[in-house]
Design a protein around this motif. Structure first.
Motif, PDB file in Angstrom:
ATOM      1  N   ALA A   1      -1.833  -7.976 -17.960  1.00 35.24           N
ATOM      2  CA  ALA A   1      -1.460  -8.673 -16.731  1.00 35.24           C
ATOM      3  C   ALA A   1       0.046  -8.673 -16.543  1.00 35.24           C
ATOM      4  O   ALA A   1       0.552  -8.394 -15.433  1.00 35.24           O
ATOM      5  N   VAL A   2       0.791  -8.974 -17.602  1.00 33.02           N
ATOM      6  CA  VAL A   2       2.250  -9.021 -17.495  1.00 33.02           C
ATOM      7  C   VAL A   2       2.819  -7.622 -17.263  1.00 33.02           C
ATOM      8  O   VAL A   2       3.739  -7.435 -16.468  1.00 33.02           O
ATOM      9  N   THR A   3       2.263  -6.624 -17.932  1.00 32.05           N
ATOM     10  CA  THR A   3       2.711  -5.247 -17.714  1.00 32.05           C
ATOM     11  C   THR A   3       2.468  -4.828 -16.271  1.00 32.05           C
ATOM     12  O   THR A   3       3.314  -4.178 -15.644  1.00 32.05           O
ATOM     13  N   ALA A   4       1.318  -5.202 -15.721  1.00 34.04           N
ATOM     14  CA  ALA A   4       1.024  -4.898 -14.312  1.00 34.04           C
ATOM     15  C   ALA A   4       2.033  -5.575 -13.399  1.00 34.04           C
ATOM     16  O   ALA A   4       2.542  -4.975 -12.442  1.00 34.04           O
ATOM     17  N   SER A   5       2.343  -6.830 -13.689  1.00 32.48           N
ATOM     18  CA  SER A   5       3.275  -7.579 -12.851  1.00 32.48           C
ATOM     19  C   SER A   5       4.670  -6.972 -12.874  1.00 32.48           C
ATOM     20  O   SER A   5       5.438  -7.144 -11.924  1.00 32.48           O
ATOM     21  N   CYS A   6       4.995  -6.250 -13.952  1.00 36.50           N
ATOM     22  CA  CYS A   6       6.328  -5.667 -14.121  1.00 36.50           C
ATOM     23  C   CYS A   6       6.389  -4.182 -13.756  1.00 36.50           C
ATOM     24  O   CYS A   6       7.399  -3.517 -14.013  1.00 36.50           O
ATOM     25  N   ALA A   7       5.330  -3.652 -13.162  1.00 38.96           N
ATOM     26  CA  ALA A   7       5.251  -2.210 -12.888  1.00 38.96           C
ATOM     27  C   ALA A   7       6.010  -1.870 -11.604  1.00 38.96           C
ATOM     28  O   ALA A   7       5.426  -1.646 -10.538  1.00 38.96           O
ATOM     29  N   VAL A   8       7.332  -1.814 -11.715  1.00 46.26           N
ATOM     30  CA  VAL A   8       8.187  -1.512 -10.562  1.00 46.26           C
ATOM     31  C   VAL A   8       7.831  -0.130 -10.025  1.00 46.26           C
ATOM     32  O   VAL A   8       7.900   0.864 -10.764  1.00 46.26           O
ATOM     33  N   PRO A   9       7.435  -0.026  -8.756  1.00 45.68           N
ATOM     34  CA  PRO A   9       7.014   1.271  -8.216  1.00 45.68           C
ATOM     35  C   PRO A   9       8.114   2.329  -8.319  1.00 45.68           C
ATOM     36  O   PRO A   9       9.279   2.063  -8.030  1.00 45.68           O
ATOM     37  N   MET A  10       7.726   3.508  -8.772  1.00 44.24           N
ATOM     38  CA  MET A  10       8.602   4.673  -8.902  1.00 44.24           C
ATOM     39  C   MET A  10       9.602   4.545 -10.045  1.00 44.24           C
ATOM     40  O   MET A  10      10.473   5.397 -10.209  1.00 44.24           O
ATOM     41  N   VAL A  11       9.499   3.460 -10.811  1.00 44.68           N
ATOM     42  CA  VAL A  11      10.299   3.313 -12.032  1.00 44.68           C
ATOM     43  C   VAL A  11       9.378   3.293 -13.250  1.00 44.68           C
ATOM     44  O   VAL A  11       9.585   4.028 -14.201  1.00 44.68           O
ATOM     45  N   TRP A  12       8.342   2.444 -13.187  1.00 47.93           N
ATOM     46  CA  TRP A  12       7.358   2.334 -14.254  1.00 47.93           C
ATOM     47  C   TRP A  12       5.983   2.730 -13.720  1.00 47.93           C
ATOM     48  O   TRP A  12       5.720   2.602 -12.521  1.00 47.93           O
ATOM     49  N   PRO A  13       5.106   3.212 -14.593  1.00 47.99           N
ATOM     50  CA  PRO A  13       3.804   3.703 -14.123  1.00 47.99           C
ATOM     51  C   PRO A  13       2.892   2.594 -13.612  1.00 47.99           C
ATOM     52  O   PRO A  13       3.004   1.432 -14.005  1.00 47.99           O
TER      53      PRO A  13
ATOM     54  N   GLY B   1     -10.455  -2.916 -13.897  1.00 46.37           N
ATOM     55  CA  GLY B   1     -11.087  -2.130 -12.839  1.00 46.37           C
ATOM     56  C   GLY B   1     -10.197  -1.856 -11.647  1.00 46.37           C
ATOM     57  O   GLY B   1     -10.647  -1.277 -10.653  1.00 46.37           O
ATOM     58  N   GLY B   2      -8.917  -2.242 -11.717  1.00 51.12           N
ATOM     59  CA  GLY B   2      -7.996  -1.997 -10.612  1.00 51.12           C
ATOM     60  C   GLY B   2      -6.748  -1.280 -11.070  1.00 51.12           C
ATOM     61  O   GLY B   2      -6.519  -1.078 -12.270  1.00 51.12           O
ATOM     62  N   SER B   3      -5.932  -0.864 -10.105  1.00 52.76           N
ATOM     63  CA  SER B   3      -4.640  -0.242 -10.378  1.00 52.76           C
ATOM     64  C   SER B   3      -3.567  -1.124  -9.756  1.00 52.76           C
ATOM     65  O   SER B   3      -3.673  -1.498  -8.581  1.00 52.76           O
ATOM     66  N   TRP B   4      -2.508  -1.426 -10.518  1.00 53.46           N
ATOM     67  CA  TRP B   4      -1.590  -2.490 -10.129  1.00 53.46           C
ATOM     68  C   TRP B   4      -0.135  -2.060 -10.183  1.00 53.46           C
ATOM     69  O   TRP B   4       0.258  -1.268 -11.029  1.00 53.46           O
ATOM     70  N   ILE B   5       0.639  -2.638  -9.254  1.00 57.21           N
ATOM     71  CA  ILE B   5       2.089  -2.492  -9.274  1.00 57.21           C
ATOM     72  C   ILE B   5       2.721  -3.889  -9.254  1.00 57.21           C
ATOM     73  O   ILE B   5       2.029  -4.904  -9.153  1.00 57.21           O
ATOM     74  N   ASP B   6       4.008  -3.906  -9.341  1.00 56.70           N
ATOM     75  CA  ASP B   6       4.824  -5.109  -9.484  1.00 56.70           C
ATOM     76  C   ASP B   6       4.462  -6.228  -8.502  1.00 56.70           C
ATOM     77  O   ASP B   6       4.382  -6.010  -7.296  1.00 56.70           O
TER      78      ASP B   6
ATOM     79  N   ARG C   1       0.832  -1.203   0.000  1.00 57.42           N
ATOM     80  CA  ARG C   1       0.000   0.000   0.000  1.00 57.42           C
ATOM     81  C   ARG C   1       0.873   1.263   0.000  1.00 57.42           C
ATOM     82  O   ARG C   1       0.587   2.235  -0.716  1.00 57.42           O
ATOM     83  N   ARG C   2       1.941   1.260   0.787  1.00 57.75           N
ATOM     84  CA  ARG C   2       2.833   2.421   0.838  1.00 57.75           C
ATOM     85  C   ARG C   2       3.556   2.631  -0.496  1.00 57.75           C
ATOM     86  O   ARG C   2       3.651   3.757  -0.997  1.00 57.75           O
ATOM     87  N   LEU C   3       4.047   1.541  -1.074  1.00 56.08           N
ATOM     88  CA  LEU C   3       4.714   1.672  -2.374  1.00 56.08           C
ATOM     89  C   LEU C   3       3.719   2.044  -3.467  1.00 56.08           C
ATOM     90  O   LEU C   3       4.065   2.779  -4.394  1.00 56.08           O
ATOM     91  N   GLY C   4       2.487   1.556  -3.340  1.00 56.77           N
ATOM     92  CA  GLY C   4       1.456   1.920  -4.302  1.00 56.77           C
ATOM     93  C   GLY C   4       1.177   3.413  -4.282  1.00 56.77           C
ATOM     94  O   GLY C   4       1.016   4.046  -5.339  1.00 56.77           O
ATOM     95  N   ALA C   5       1.130   3.989  -3.096  1.00 58.39           N
ATOM     96  CA  ALA C   5       0.897   5.430  -2.973  1.00 58.39           C
ATOM     97  C   ALA C   5       2.047   6.222  -3.590  1.00 58.39           C
ATOM     98  O   ALA C   5       1.830   7.221  -4.291  1.00 58.39           O
ATOM     99  N   LEU C   6       3.270   5.766  -3.345  1.00 59.47           N
ATOM    100  CA  LEU C   6       4.422   6.435  -3.930  1.00 59.47           C
ATOM    101  C   LEU C   6       4.416   6.300  -5.451  1.00 59.47           C
ATOM    102  O   LEU C   6       4.764   7.235  -6.176  1.00 59.47           O
ATOM    103  N   ALA C   7       4.024   5.126  -5.929  1.00 60.15           N
ATOM    104  CA  ALA C   7       3.977   4.895  -7.377  1.00 60.15           C
ATOM    105  C   ALA C   7       2.934   5.775  -8.044  1.00 60.15           C
ATOM    106  O   ALA C   7       3.176   6.325  -9.134  1.00 60.15           O
ATOM    107  N   ARG C   8       1.774   5.909  -7.422  1.00 58.59           N
ATOM    108  CA  ARG C   8       0.709   6.727  -8.013  1.00 58.59           C
ATOM    109  C   ARG C   8       1.102   8.197  -8.064  1.00 58.59           C
ATOM    110  O   ARG C   8       0.630   8.942  -8.928  1.00 58.59           O
ATOM    111  N   ALA C   9       1.978   8.606  -7.157  1.00 54.64           N
ATOM    112  CA  ALA C   9       2.428   9.996  -7.137  1.00 54.64           C
ATOM    113  C   ALA C   9       3.584  10.235  -8.106  1.00 54.64           C
ATOM    114  O   ALA C   9       4.023  11.366  -8.293  1.00 54.64           O
ATOM    115  N   GLY C  10       4.072   9.162  -8.740  1.00 56.12           N
ATOM    116  CA  GLY C  10       5.223   9.255  -9.623  1.00 56.12           C
ATOM    117  C   GLY C  10       4.835   9.382 -11.075  1.00 56.12           C
ATOM    118  O   GLY C  10       4.046  10.255 -11.447  1.00 56.12           O
TER     119      GLY C  10
END
Length: 283
Positions: free
Chosen positions: A165-177, A183-188, A103-112
């Motif tokens: 799905a694969v792009t979501a799995s690879c969404a490194v927080p603060m590196v990739w969007p 219906g959801g928002s996803w990070i790595d 959740r914390r990394l998700g918040a940082l990612a959304r702000a990036g």
């Protein structure tokens, strides 16, 4: 119990290459892990897992692709700089569970990086997949909900396209969007665990290939998860980078210039694991 499971963990561009090298070396020695009844892929492992599960490209060909000119992969370049690493560390220290951490990394990612940048990223990852369609094989692709921090798995029974799905799995927080899909928002997916080997619970024979060997204060390492699977009655073999691989990867696992060296290191390292993996896989 079900039979065989292959778990492919997170580890960036070099992790994709190293995993491919390991798989190629094992296959050359007569141990073909592409026959797994279940393939679990997280981040780098999601790319390799989707490629392997497609049954459209031989693992030797996948390996040869990793040796290509890194200029062809410039769009995959990224970097976890000192500031980003510090933010990761602070998130871990202030979290009690993997969900808190996510959740914390998700918040940082959304702000990036803005979500609008995700289209180009998706196109690049889609170009690495042999097919736009989900394979008929049992493939689980992990991602973490950017709002709640919970782990989620995508598979062929859902509505989310494979490339998303694969792009979501690879969404490194603060590196990739952050990736919006289904219906959801996803990070790595590696944010929850470097391997997510717990998803292989119930399988008799499990091989875990984990480019990231360690966990942290809140996320569990691949070996710790393997121990839990073994305690439940499974036979498990875990492969993590040896000294040669760590040197080949260097300090930035997101650097395509290190890709070929990481693939060759995986191929070389595979020989040390062939006997143990064969013993697990053959039952």
């Amino acid at each position: 119990m079900a039979d065989t499971a292959l778990v492919l963990g997170a580890g960036g561009v070099t992790g994709t290459a190293w995993e491919t090298g390991i798989l190629h070396g094992l296959a050359k020695a007569g141990v073909d892990l592409s026959t797994a009844d279940l393939i679990v892929g997280s981040s780098a492992g999601a790319i390799v897992g989707a490629q392997l599960a497609s049954d459209l490209v031989a693992v030797g060909d996948l390996y040869e692709r990793q040796l290509a000119d890194p200029e062809d992969d410039s769009g995959a370049a990224g970097r976890l700089g000192p500031v980003t690493i510090l933010r990761y560390a602070r998130a871990a220290l202030s979290s009690r569970t993997p969900e808190d951490y996510g959740r914390r990394l998700g918040a940082l990612a959304r702000a990036g990086r803005p979500a609008t940048a995700a289209a180009g990223r998706r196109e690049m990852i889609a170009g690495r997949l042999p097919s736009a369609d989900w394979p008929q094989r049992h493939l689980l692709v992990t991602a973490v909900d950017a709002s709640t921090g919970t782990l989620h798995t995508f598979d062929r029974t859902g509505t989310v396209p494979l490339a998303d799905a694969v792009t979501a799995s690879c969404a490194v927080p603060m590196v990739w969007p952050v990736v919006s899909a289904g219906g959801g928002s996803w990070i790595d997916g590696g944010v929850h665990s470097p391997a997510n080997a717990q998803l292989a619970a119930g399988y008799e024979r499990v091989v875990v290939i984990a480019p990231t060997a360690t966990g942290n204060k809140v996320i569990v390492s691949a070996r710790a998860q393997a121990a839990e699977l073994e305690a439940a009655g499974a036979r498990v073999e875990v492969i993590t980078p040896d000294a040669g691989t760590r040197k080949a990867i260097g300090r930035n696992s997101l650097d395509p210039a290190r890709r070929a060296a990481a693939a060759r290191a995986g191929l070389a390292q595979s020989a040390a694991h062939t006997e143990a993996v064969a013993a697990v896989w053959s039952g």
